[in-house]
Design a protein around this motif. Sequence first.
Motif, PDB file in Angstrom:
ATOM      1  N   ASN A 162       9.689 -25.691  22.799  1.00  0.00           N
ATOM      2  CA  ASN A 162      10.066 -24.278  22.748  1.00  0.00           C
ATOM      3  C   ASN A 162       9.588 -23.490  23.963  1.00  0.00           C
ATOM      4  N   GLY A 163       9.075 -24.202  24.946  1.00  0.00           N
ATOM      5  CA  GLY A 163       8.672 -23.535  26.188  1.00  0.00           C
ATOM      6  C   GLY A 163       7.461 -22.655  26.038  1.00  0.00           C
ATOM      7  N   LEU A 193       4.670 -22.788  28.906  1.00  0.00           N
ATOM      8  CA  LEU A 193       4.936 -22.277  30.253  1.00  0.00           C
ATOM      9  C   LEU A 193       4.077 -21.049  30.532  1.00  0.00           C
ATOM     10  N   LYS A 246       7.124 -16.664  32.948  1.00  0.00           N
ATOM     11  CA  LYS A 246       8.356 -17.425  32.711  1.00  0.00           C
ATOM     12  C   LYS A 246       8.839 -17.222  31.276  1.00  0.00           C
ATOM     13  N   GLN A 247       7.880 -17.225  30.351  1.00  0.00           N
ATOM     14  CA  GLN A 247       8.238 -16.987  28.948  1.00  0.00           C
ATOM     15  C   GLN A 247       8.868 -15.607  28.772  1.00  0.00           C
ATOM     16  N   THR A 306      12.527 -15.650  29.872  1.00  0.00           N
ATOM     17  CA  THR A 306      13.438 -16.219  28.859  1.00  0.00           C
ATOM     18  C   THR A 306      13.581 -15.260  27.683  1.00  0.00           C
TER      19      THR A 306
END
Lengths: 312, 280
Positions: free
Chosen positions: A57-58, A61, A65-66, A69
């Motif tokens: 689910n990233g 990061l 960056k999160q 998104t």
Amino acid sequence: MLNYLIRRLLYAVPILLGVIFLTFVLFRVVNTPEHAAINALGPKSSVDARNAWIVNNGRDLPLYKQFATHTIQLATFDFQPSITTKRPMGETFREGVGPSLCVTLPGFILGLCLALVLSLYQVFVRNSAADRTITLICVVMMSLPTMVYIIFGQAVVALGLGWFPVSGFTKGLDAVRFLLLPVAIMAIISLGYDARMFRAVFLEEIAQDYVRTAHAKGLSATRVLSRHVLKNGLIALITLTVGQLPKLIMGTLLIESFFGIPGIGNVMVQGIQTSDEPVVLACAYLGALLYLAALILTDILYAAADPRIRLS
Amino acid sequence: MPLLEIRNLAIHFHTEGGVVEAVKGINLTLEKGETLAIVGESGSGKSVTGLALTRLLPEPPTRYTSGEIIFDGKSVLTMKADELRKLRGGRIAYVFQEPSTSLNPVFTIRNQIAEAIQLHRPELRDVDAEIIKHLDLVGITNPAQRLHDYPHQLSGGMQQRVMIAMALSCQPDLLVADEPTTALDVTIQAQIMEQFRELRSKLDMAIILITHNFGIIGNFADKVAVMFRGKIVEYGATKDILGNPQHAYTKALIQCIPRLGAKKRRLITIDHAALEAAGA
């Protein structure tokens, strides 16, 4: 007019970014990746599975960056599916809007009409015993919490008198018998407050010079109130009521959950109770969006109600 | 039979702070087509008298404690509500002090005048033509183009002309102008007074002009009533009163009118204590 609208929409962008940022802090920073993983996978899940979820689910990061998104997802309405029901948010909302509006829209309109009639009547008989009695009742009604109305409605009117089903919902015309009680409660909840506010607005208007002119023309007291005073009071009424419009679509948390109405309010309550992050995030974001829309609508209605206001 | 007869009229306001005696037993008569000026300072009861003619004062707190108002043979104080509404606007029309707030800000001037016409002259077919006729009568240029203007789009003088047009549109027998020029600047004041003079010669209509300004009544009113603290202290033909005032208060008021070319000195003020000591 069009220019104004475009400008207002542009003004909404920074506010929207603020909303996105706040939701990001709440859902991605305060709510740590470990917590999110436990929420999604359940307390009995293995540590490996949780770590895999975090990477998938990233959530491992860097925050910027999160945030990128997160922003893109919200801006394009690309919501994650619900964790509990696994269904996409779009579907959940489409299903929920109808039942929510079934309760909120008639409740809102009925409540508004009642408050208008009551406050205009109070202004008509101002400073009389009737006016003071209604004011007293309004203050009592304002002071009672929503729960009291709901419990009274369910325990006394539905269970005790057996006039309505206690809770539930169905499709089609048959839904009416389930809806009558929640709609009535919705209409009554804010009646005391609204009537007091409207009365104050109209009392201020009735002291204006143009009211004396209207009487001097030979108009009846009812016509002076329902035409001259009402239209001048509209600006204040718009401010007091249009801000409530988002609530109509977002549903009412308490009424929907107590009466078992499968609206968006109910979705929200269940999302909060089950820590269903995508659901709560989507609801918070859409709520903010609708509120912004209501503010713009308020300004447009001002111009429609009062010729002195120009949108430019 | 006079058009209007006020006999021993007394008006009290019953407020929480006590009873205010606004008008203390006044007598007035007005013939058809006659012009009467009621002059007095703030709080002398002149506006209250004007509003009482059609019972426009809110009841309560207003109480008509004694006397009679007879308009065209009918007693106003005992009139039923629907009769009273026919009288208001239809037979006695008003022009008020502050045109900018006296017109309803959210309706066009056509709308507001049409409302009066439709109420009192329902038989009239072409309402717009009648409105244009009256706007033209009160000196508004291009009346047809102004019909759909809102009050805020007009200047103060124009707004007051609209108020006058609205009052005249129902062809009243009596026009009550309550400080019609007080809120306007001096040049507009002169224009509006000129308008009133012109209208009076064109229309057969009685006028009551309520003002604190002795300066504007000279060539205008047939009769003057000077009001002081709820009473009429002097009443008679304008020429007599302006030329030979009898009452100390009238004299004081007339002395207050600044004169062009007079030597510069402090403006005269009214010494109420002295007046009271003299028994006014």
